[in-house]
Structure formats: C-alpha cells, structure tokens
Enzyme design. Sequence first.
Site, PDB file in Angstrom:
ATOM      1  N   HIS A 164       0.811  -1.223   0.000  1.00  0.00           N
ATOM      2  CA  HIS A 164       0.000   0.000   0.000  1.00  0.00           C
ATOM      3  C   HIS A 164       0.841   1.269   0.000  1.00  0.00           C
ATOM      4  O   HIS A 164       0.329   2.350  -0.235  1.00  0.00           O
ATOM      5  CB  HIS A 164      -0.938  -0.004   1.221  1.00  0.00           C
ATOM      6  CG  HIS A 164      -2.034  -1.025   1.091  1.00  0.00           C
ATOM      7  ND1 HIS A 164      -3.317  -0.696   0.741  1.00  0.00           N
ATOM      8  CD2 HIS A 164      -2.019  -2.371   1.223  1.00  0.00           C
ATOM      9  CE1 HIS A 164      -4.053  -1.796   0.673  1.00  0.00           C
ATOM     10  NE2 HIS A 164      -3.291  -2.827   0.968  1.00  0.00           N
ATOM     11  N   ASP A 371       3.718   9.320  -1.056  1.00  0.00           N
ATOM     12  CA  ASP A 371       2.524   8.590  -0.621  1.00  0.00           C
ATOM     13  C   ASP A 371       2.268   7.459  -1.597  1.00  0.00           C
ATOM     14  O   ASP A 371       2.432   7.648  -2.807  1.00  0.00           O
ATOM     15  CB  ASP A 371       1.311   9.546  -0.629  1.00  0.00           C
ATOM     16  CG  ASP A 371       0.330   9.269   0.509  1.00  0.00           C
ATOM     17  OD1 ASP A 371       0.265   8.105   0.960  1.00  0.00           O
ATOM     18  OD2 ASP A 371      -0.356  10.210   0.929  1.00  0.00           O
TER      19      ASP A 371
HETATM   20  P1  ADQ Z   1      -2.911   6.251   4.603  1.00  0.00           P
HETATM   21  O1  ADQ Z   1      -1.510   6.698   4.728  1.00  0.00           O
HETATM   22  O2  ADQ Z   1      -3.670   6.125   5.858  1.00  0.00           O
HETATM   23  O3  ADQ Z   1      -3.027   4.888   3.780  1.00  0.00           O
HETATM   24  P2  ADQ Z   1      -4.859   7.586   2.708  1.00  0.00           P
HETATM   25  O4  ADQ Z   1      -4.789   6.830   1.449  1.00  0.00           O
HETATM   26  O5  ADQ Z   1      -5.002   9.047   2.517  1.00  0.00           O
HETATM   27  O6  ADQ Z   1      -3.593   7.395   3.641  1.00  0.00           O
HETATM   28  O7  ADQ Z   1      -6.100   7.065   3.512  1.00  0.00           O
HETATM   29  C1  ADQ Z   1      -6.528   7.661   4.720  1.00  0.00           C
HETATM   30  C2  ADQ Z   1      -8.003   7.345   4.959  1.00  0.00           C
HETATM   31  O8  ADQ Z   1      -8.331   7.751   6.298  1.00  0.00           O
HETATM   32  C3  ADQ Z   1      -8.919   8.094   4.025  1.00  0.00           C
HETATM   33  O9  ADQ Z   1      -9.951   7.237   3.625  1.00  0.00           O
HETATM   34  C4  ADQ Z   1      -9.453   9.242   4.893  1.00  0.00           C
HETATM   35  O10 ADQ Z   1     -10.745   9.662   4.564  1.00  0.00           O
HETATM   36  C5  ADQ Z   1      -9.430   8.633   6.278  1.00  0.00           C
HETATM   37  N1  ADQ Z   1      -9.245   9.702   7.286  1.00  0.00           N
HETATM   38  C6  ADQ Z   1      -8.146  10.437   7.490  1.00  0.00           C
HETATM   39  N2  ADQ Z   1      -8.344  11.336   8.474  1.00  0.00           N
HETATM   40  C7  ADQ Z   1      -9.596  11.162   8.911  1.00  0.00           C
HETATM   41  C8  ADQ Z   1     -10.412  11.775   9.924  1.00  0.00           C
HETATM   42  N3  ADQ Z   1      -9.972  12.773  10.705  1.00  0.00           N
HETATM   43  N4  ADQ Z   1     -11.631  11.310  10.078  1.00  0.00           N
HETATM   44  C9  ADQ Z   1     -12.107  10.326   9.316  1.00  0.00           C
HETATM   45  N5  ADQ Z   1     -11.396   9.712   8.357  1.00  0.00           N
HETATM   46  C10 ADQ Z   1     -10.168  10.121   8.148  1.00  0.00           C
HETATM   47  C11 ADQ Z   1      -2.092   3.958   3.198  1.00  0.00           C
HETATM   48  C12 ADQ Z   1      -1.054   4.560   2.270  1.00  0.00           C
HETATM   49  C13 ADQ Z   1      -1.749   5.361   1.166  1.00  0.00           C
HETATM   50  C14 ADQ Z   1      -2.743   4.472   0.437  1.00  0.00           C
HETATM   51  C15 ADQ Z   1      -3.657   3.745   1.402  1.00  0.00           C
HETATM   52  C16 ADQ Z   1      -4.535   2.695   0.707  1.00  0.00           C
HETATM   53  O11 ADQ Z   1      -0.143   5.387   2.977  1.00  0.00           O
HETATM   54  O12 ADQ Z   1      -0.808   5.893   0.252  1.00  0.00           O
HETATM   55  O13 ADQ Z   1      -3.532   5.257  -0.435  1.00  0.00           O
HETATM   56  O14 ADQ Z   1      -2.901   3.072   2.408  1.00  0.00           O
HETATM   57  O15 ADQ Z   1      -3.767   1.791  -0.017  1.00  0.00           O
END
Ligand code: ADQ
Length: 462
Positions: A164, A371
């Site tokens: 991921h 990312d």
């Molecule tokens: P993350 O690094 O966690 O994931 P991301 O892909 O942006 O990053 O996903 C975060 C998720 O958490 C999003 O669905 C977002 O809506 C949710 N989220 C964040 N803050 C929140 C809040 N305050 N309240 C509610 N929801 C919140 C890792 C990798 C990424 C990759 C994903 C999936 O680092 O690059 O895209 O896995 O493979």
Amino acid sequence: MPDAHRRLIVVSNRVGPLVSGGKAGGLAVAMADALQERGGVWFGWSGDLSESGTWSQIRTEVHGEGPTAITLATLDMTEEDHAQFYEGYANRVLWPLMHYRTDLIDYEPRDEEGYRRVNQRFATRLAAHVRPGDMIWVQDYHYLTFAQQLRMAEINNRIGFFLHIPFPPPDVFNVLPRADGMLRALLAYDVLGFQTRRDADNMIALMESEGGERTGEDTIHVMGRDLTVKAFPIAIDARSFAELAATEEAQIAQARAERLLNGRQQIIGVDRIDYSKGLPERFMGFKKLLEDYPENSGRVSFLQIAPPSRGTLDAYARIREELEQISGHVNGRFGDIDWVPIRFTTRGQPRSALAGLYRASRVGLVTPLRDGMNLVAKEYVAAQEPDDPGVLVLSQFAGAAEQMTEALIVNPYSDGDIAEGIQTALRMEKTERIDRYQALMERLVTNDVNAWRHSYLTALDR
Ligand code: ADQ
C-alpha cells in the site's frame, strides 16, 4: 473474471470490520467486499496484547454460512512482539525506507528478529487452515516475509502481495540491512502488486540488478522463480462516496462549515499526522499564499484535519508540535478578530461529515512528500458538487498523481509552488473546474475499488 469458487484468504495487520458501502475506510471496505463475494478467511492481529502472544491459538468468528461464509481469524501478540515487529521494524525501518526517508531509519537487529518471528508464527498458525486451491492475498509492509514462511510450511498455493505504500528505487532499498535477504523473501510470492507504475518499475529494476530477466510486460524470471510484478492503483467506491456527500448528515456538516466561513472560501487537508504527508511544508505553503497574494487576506481559510496516528512514536509528537507552532504564528501574524487563517484539529470525523466538509471546500490540498496512493485525493473529488466543483491541488509524489492528471500538480517541497497551485485553484473559472472534475470523476467511477480488486484477483487466480 477470477474464479469466484476459489476460497480467498486475506492477511492484513488488522482484521475487519466487515462493512460495506461508503461508511468505512478504503482498505477495510475493499477486503470486506472481496470476501463477501467469494467467502473465505480474513486473518491478522486481534489488536490484543497477551502473555502467550503469537503462541496463542487462532481465535475465529464465523459470519454467514455456506460457500460465502467469512471467518475472521486472529492471533494476539506479546508486548515484545508489538514493540519489535510493529513499532520497531515495520514503522521505524520499513515505513521510512519505503517513503525514501533513509535519514529516519532506526534499525535494531532485535526488531528485525521480532519482525521475522511474528511473520513466521502468524504464517505457521495460518498454514494449518489453508486448503488446496485457496488463494492467499497478503497486504502491506508488515508481512513482507509471510509467503517465505508459508512456503517453508509447505504451502504451494498461489500467494499474492499488495504493497500500500511506495516502493523506492534500488539505491534506496539497498540501504536496508540485509536487503538481499528481503528481496529473496519477496520472491516466494507469485504476484507482487504495487500502487503505481513507478513502484512496480523500481521493483523490476531491483530484480534485474540481481540477474532477473523480463519474460513479458508484467512478468519476470528471477533466481529460479517466475513472478508477476504489476501496478494495481488502489481506488475508492466513487459512486457511493458521491452519494454519501449528498446525504443529510453530510449536508449538516457542510452547512455548519459554511456558516462559519461566512462567504469565505475554504481549503481543506485531511491526513493522519505522519512525516510522509508533508504537513509542515503545506502549512508554510499556505503562509506563502498569504504573503504573495495578499488579496486572500480575510477571504480564505485553511482547515486541516489531522488525527494522530501511532502517537507513541516521538516523530509524530514532534510534527504535531511543529504544526501547532506554525498555525499559531500564521494566525497571530495574519489573522483578525473575525478571521482565523488556519484551523487545525486532530479530531476524527465520521465519513459522512468528512464528505460534507470536502464539499464545502473550494480547494482540496493533498501535498504528501511521498505517498503510496492517497485516497483523500480521490475522496475529495468524488464528494464535489458536479455543477460547482472545487479543485484538487496534488503533490507530484502522491501515487494518485499518476492517474489524476487534471488536478493541479505541485512540488510539495516548494512553498511557492504550493501557494501558486492554491492561487490558481481559487481563481479558476467554473467551466474549467467542471471540465477537470468531469475528467477526474469519470476515471474514478470506471476504475473504482471493485475494478481494483477484480484486476488483482484475476492476476492472482491464474
Ligand atoms: P494512509 O496513509 O492512511 O493509507 P490515505 O490513502 O489518505 O492514507 O487514507 C486515509 C483514509 O483515512 C482516508 O480514507 C481518509 O478519509 C481517512 N481519514 C483520514 N483522516 C480522517 C479523519 N480525521 N476522520 C475520518 N477519516 C479520516 C495507506 C497509504 C496510502 C494508500 C492507502 C490505501 O499510505 O498511500 O492510499 O494506504 O492503499
């Protein structure tokens, strides 16, 4: 289409919840849907620490019945397992390494031993439950050595891996002590899936440096093994997320934000607090916007939602402090009695509220330094009102930038670049905003999370 009759075993650090639709986060939904389609097992850590830890018996919980029943299977860890495997090797070695931050690597041989020990115990416990024909799909950097351990337990099933987070070029990867051993462990998989073409190419370059030879577009022969190495960009359920943004709960959150904004425009950022997300750089980019384009004074507010993650680690506490400091400084210098330039909250939000907040924002600011994909970029676009959408400002180093070419792409290391990106977004005519939104949304709907899962499982189910 993959054969829906083969049982699927998903392995990931955390297991569940078994929910569907637009309510939960990306990964959990993707896995729950895959299992609901064909039944199977979801295996990983229980979230509990106990004295017996990985020696304990697998705990199971069966949902549904018949061929599509889903078993949630979990194991505990000991405190030592957790400290060495999770906090140590996974998060202080592999996480910074894969995000190109070799300066932050904190390598301890005993953490590596703990990592290998947890992989081995989890794999041997699972091996007893694997049936011929099962497909095994392992998720993320916690389990790089999982397939190697399953092979030692004489499991010859198809085993796939999906990373991921990013995968760096060979020169960076080789900073890892015993990198060659790690590469050999990865060769026990049949399919190595990555977020982007760039990540897959980095893996292929690493394999080629070890004598690997490509046998097709996505296949390579290396050290006696034949593997598929391919990009499967992870996605969201864009249609459900768009629907979520139009629900009553979302509208309430949107209206609340708009009342507070009182006609001003909002820029939104949503990230776990992590150095890979480029948060201090982003705050400096907003400051630069106020310096270089003073017409935005009193007219634009920046809302950053940043729930803490892995808060025990010092690095995260430091970033939080730094953000509080920058926002204090910016608000003191530029703010007014009726205008707070930066609002910064570490509170988590229900997904419906998040969708409403995205919709209330003219600019989605997603500027990670590195990312894997970044699902917030996709959620922001999916939540927009089709006839008056906002604009996504996106880092060139987010995996999402490979597909989301109609976003305004910026260099997250440059405050001037971020400021210019925001300014362009704020000034953009409605017709151009709609054009960009439509192109992005069309791709999000076609390449949604169901398409992602099917394409991965098709490659695994050869
Ligand atoms: P993350 O690094 O966690 O994931 P991301 O892909 O942006 O990053 O996903 C975060 C998720 O958490 C999003 O669905 C977002 O809506 C949710 N989220 C964040 N803050 C929140 C809040 N305050 N309240 C509610 N929801 C919140 C890792 C990798 C990424 C990759 C994903 C999936 O680092 O690059 O895209 O896995 O493979």
